[in-house]
Design a protein around this motif. Structure first.
Motif, PDB file in Angstrom:
ATOM      1  N   GLN A 302       0.820  -1.207   0.000  1.00 49.43           N
ATOM      2  CA  GLN A 302       0.000   0.000   0.000  1.00 49.43           C
ATOM      3  C   GLN A 302       0.853   1.256   0.000  1.00 49.43           C
ATOM      4  O   GLN A 302       0.579   2.218  -0.738  1.00 49.43           O
ATOM      5  N   GLU A 303       1.905   1.269   0.838  1.00 48.23           N
ATOM      6  CA  GLU A 303       2.689   2.490   1.011  1.00 48.23           C
ATOM      7  C   GLU A 303       3.600   2.782  -0.172  1.00 48.23           C
ATOM      8  O   GLU A 303       3.797   3.944  -0.548  1.00 48.23           O
ATOM      9  N   TYR A 304       4.175   1.747  -0.777  1.00 48.30           N
ATOM     10  CA  TYR A 304       5.206   1.979  -1.786  1.00 48.30           C
ATOM     11  C   TYR A 304       4.801   1.570  -3.209  1.00 48.30           C
ATOM     12  O   TYR A 304       5.403   2.028  -4.174  1.00 48.30           O
ATOM     13  N   LEU A 305       3.795   0.697  -3.331  1.00 47.94           N
ATOM     14  CA  LEU A 305       3.331   0.317  -4.662  1.00 47.94           C
ATOM     15  C   LEU A 305       2.024   1.003  -5.031  1.00 47.94           C
ATOM     16  O   LEU A 305       1.559   0.886  -6.163  1.00 47.94           O
ATOM     17  N   GLY A 306       1.402   1.686  -4.039  1.00 47.36           N
ATOM     18  CA  GLY A 306       0.203   2.459  -4.316  1.00 47.36           C
ATOM     19  C   GLY A 306      -1.077   1.650  -4.458  1.00 47.36           C
ATOM     20  O   GLY A 306      -2.052   2.141  -5.008  1.00 47.36           O
ATOM     21  N   TYR A 307      -1.098   0.409  -3.936  1.00 49.01           N
ATOM     22  CA  TYR A 307      -2.308  -0.401  -4.005  1.00 49.01           C
ATOM     23  C   TYR A 307      -3.328   0.090  -2.981  1.00 49.01           C
ATOM     24  O   TYR A 307      -2.966   0.591  -1.923  1.00 49.01           O
ATOM     25  N   ARG A 308      -4.634  -0.041  -3.318  1.00 45.99           N
ATOM     26  CA  ARG A 308      -5.678   0.236  -2.338  1.00 45.99           C
ATOM     27  C   ARG A 308      -5.691  -0.858  -1.273  1.00 45.99           C
ATOM     28  O   ARG A 308      -5.135  -1.938  -1.473  1.00 45.99           O
TER      29      ARG A 308
END
Length: 520
Positions: A302-308
Motif C-alpha cells: 500500500q505504502e510503496y506500490l500504491g495499491y488500495r
C-alpha cells in the motif's frame, strides 16, 4: 499407548449432525480469527469518523490483542469450572454482544471497552474449537478434524484484511463488527443443540487470584509495549522502559508462583512433556515469522506500490487456495506418515517462499507478487495440522483444553511479538540502506548528476523538484532492500528451527494419539 476412554467426553457425531456440528464449530473459529485482523485496514477510516488520530485508533487493535492474550491460557481452568460446551457457547454469545457494542460505539473510549470485552471472551474459542472438533469426528478421522481446524485458523487472518477493506470502502466500518452477530448466533444455537447432552464435567475450583493478577499484569504490559514500541521509538521512551520492567518482574513472579501453586490457573507443568515443549516452541516461532510477514507485506504494497487496501488484501488472499484444497488430503496422509517429516517439509516450503520474495524489486509486477503467496498455501497445509497433532499427542482428556489454550497463547503472543520485532528490523534496515544509498548523492558523482539531468528533462522539472523526485525513489529503494532483508531472514529462521520438530517423539500414529487425547 492411548489413554482410556473418558465416559463423560462428548460422543462423536454421525450423519447430518456430524456435518452441521463440524461446520458450526469451524464457523465460530473463523469468526474469531477473522476479527483479529479485519479491523486493521479500517483504522484510518474509523479514526476519522470518531475524531481521533490514527495512533489513537490503533488502540482498537492493541486492546483486543492484550485482552485476548490474557484470556487464552485461562481456557483450561475455565473449562473445568464451567464445562467445555457451556464455556464455548457462552464465549460465542458474549462475543456477539461485544461485537454489536463495537459497531454501536459513539466514541473511542466506548469502542475500546467493547474491544477489551470482545478480546477477553474470544480467548477460549480457538482452543475449545480444537477439542470439540476432535470430539465430533470419529477417531479414525481425527486427522481430518485437525486439518479442518487448521484451515479455518489460517484462512481467517488472510481473509480479514481483504474483507475489512471491502466493507470499509463500500459500507461503514461498523459492519466489520456487525457481521459477527448472525454468524455467532447461528453457531451458538447449533453447538448448544448438538453438544449440550455430552457436556464435560465441571467442578468448583478455587481461584488462583495471585496467578491471575500476575498474568494480567505481565501479559498486558508486554502486549502494550510490543504494540506501541515502534510508535514511541522503543527504549528511547520512558514509557517503554516502564512497561518492560513491569513485564519482566511480573513474568518472573508469575513463573515462580504458578510452578509452586497447588492449583495454578495456568498449568505450566505441561512444558515438561517433550512433545508439548518442542511442538509449542516450533509452532510459535514459525507463526511469529509467518504472521509478521502477513502484516508487513500488505503495508509495503500500500505504502510503496500504491495499491488500495482491498487490492493489497487480495494479493494475500491466494494464500488460502492450496491451504483449503489440501486440507482433506492432509486428513488422509497424516495417519500414514511421520508428522515430523510433514512439518519439516512445511518449514522448508516456507523458507523457499520467503527466499523468492527476497528477490523482489521496486517495479515488481502483480504476477510476481502473487506467485509466492499462492505457493505458500502448500506449506500452510502441512504446517498447523502436524504440529497440533504433536502438541496434543498422548495427553489425557482433561488436559486437552489447558494444553490447547497454553499452546495457542504462545502461538498468538509470538505472532504479536514477531510483528513488532520484524517491523523494527524492516525500519532499521531501511534506514541503513537509505544512508548507504544517500552517500552516492553527491554533486561530485557523475552518475547522480546525470540522473538528475535525466529527471529534469523527462518531467520538465526544476532542479529542486528533480532532487525531491530522486529522494522519493531512493526511499522506495531503501525500503525495498530492507524488506528483502526481512524476507531473507525469515527464510533462514524457518530452516534453523527445523531441529525443534525432531526433539519430539511421535511416529506414524501422531494424529491418532491426538485423537486419543480427545478421549473418544
Amino acid at each position: 499407548m492411548n489413554p482410556p476412554k473418558n465416559a463423560s467426553a462428548p460422543a462423536p457425531l454421525v450423519g447430518w449432525q456430524f456435518a452441521l456440528g463440524t461446520f458450526a464449530v469451524a464457523l465460530a473459529t473463523f469468526m474469531n480469527v477473522l476479527d483479529s485482523s479485519i479491523a486493521n485496514v479500517a483504522i484510518p477510516t474509523l479514526s476519522g469518523d470518531l475524531g481521533v488520530s490514527v495512533d489513537e485508533g490503533t488502540w482498537v487493535i492493541t486492546m483486543f490483542s492484550a485482552a485476548n492474550a490474557v484470556s487464552i491460557p485461562l481456557t483450561g481452568w475455565l473449562t473445568q469450572r464451567v464445562g467445555q460446551v457451556k464455556l464455548f457457547v457462552a464465549a460465542i454469545l458474549l462475543f456477539v454482544v461485544s461485537s454489536a457494542a463495537c459497531g454501536l460505539a459513539p466514541n473511542l473510549p466506548v469502542l475500546l471497552v467493547a474491544r477489551i470485552v470482545q478480546g477477553a471472551v474470544a480467548g477460549p474459542l480457538v482452543p475449545l474449537s480444537q477439542s470439540l472438533l476432535l470430539a465430533s469426528f470419529p477417531r479414525e478421522k481425527s486427522s481430518s478434524a485437525l486439518s479442518l481446524w487448521a484451515m479455518t485458523a489460517t484462512v481467517g487472518p488472510i481473509a480479514g484484511p481483504a474483507l475489512g477493506g471491502w466493507i470499509t470502502d463500500n459500507y461503514n466500518w461498523s459492519w466489520i463488527f456487525y457481521i459477527n452477530v448472525p454468524v455467532g448466533l447461528f453457531a451458538a444455537a447449533v453447538i448448544w443443540a448438538l453438544y449440550r447432552k455430552s457436556e464435560t464435567p465441571s467442578r468448583k475450583l478455587p481461584v488462583d487470584k495471585m496467578g491471575l493478577l500476575s498474568l494480567i499484569v505481565w501479559v498486558g504490559a508486554l502486549q502494550v509495549m510490543l504494540d506501541k514500541g515502534k510508535d514511541l521509538d522503543w527504549f528511547n521512551s520512558p514509557v517503554i522502559w516502564a512497561l518492560t520492567i513491569v513485564a519482566l518482574v511480573g513474568f518472573a513472579f508469575f513463573l515462580i508462583w504458578e510452578l509452586t501453586e497447588a492449583r495454578p490457573i495456568v498449568d505450566l507443568r505441561l512444558f515438561k512433556g517433550r512433545n508439548f515443549l518442542g511442538g509449542t516452541i516450533a509452532i510459535s516461532v514459525a507463526y511469529a515469522v509467518f504472521f509478521a510477514n502477513l502484516v508487513i507485506l500488505p503495508t509495503w504494497i500500500q505504502e510503496y506500490l500504491g495499491y488500495r487496501a482491498v487490492d493489497a488484501g487480495m494479493v494475500t488472499a491466494p494464500l488460502g487456495i492450496f491451504a483449503v484444497l489440501l486440507a482433506p488430503v492432509m486428513g488422509k496422509v497424516m495417519p500414514k506418515s511421520d508428522v515430523r517429516m510433514l512439518a519439516t517439509l512445511a518449514f522448508l516450503g516456507f523458507a523457499g517462499v520467503f527466499f523468492m520474495r527476497s528477490l523482489y524489486t521496486t517495479d515488481v509486477d502483480p504476477y510476481t507478487l502473487v506467485l509466492p503467496t499462492l505457493l505458500q498455501g502448500i506449506p500452510m497445509a502441512l504446517f498447523f495440522t502436524p504440529l497440533t497433532a504433536i502438541i496434543l499427542s498422548g495427553l489425557p482428556q482433561e488436559k486437552i483444553p489447558a494444553a490447547a489454550g497454553l499452546s495457542n497463547f504462545a502461538r498468538i503472543f509470538a505472532g504479536a511479538a514477531g510483528t513488532s520485532l520484524m517491523s523494527t528490523v524492516w525500519n532499521d534496515r531501511t534506514i541503513l540502506h537509505h544512508s548507504q544509498l544517500a552517500e552516492q548523492t553527491s554533486v561530485n558523482n557523475p552518475a547522480y548528476v546525470h540522473a538528475l539531468a535525466g529527471i529534469q528533462t523527462t518531467l520538465h522539472a526544476s532542479l529542486f523538484k528533480a532532487q525531491a523526485f530522486f529522494e522519493t525513489q531512493l526511499s522506495a529503494q531503501a525500503s525495498m532492500l530492507g524488506l528483502n532483508d526481512v524476507f531473507w531472514l525469515s527464510a533462514v529462521i524457518f530452516v534453523v528451527i527445523i531441529p525443534l520438530i525432531w526433539i519430539t517423539t511421535p511416529g506414524k500414529d501422531g494424529a491418532r494419539n491426538a485423537a486419543g487425547a480427545g478421549g473418544h
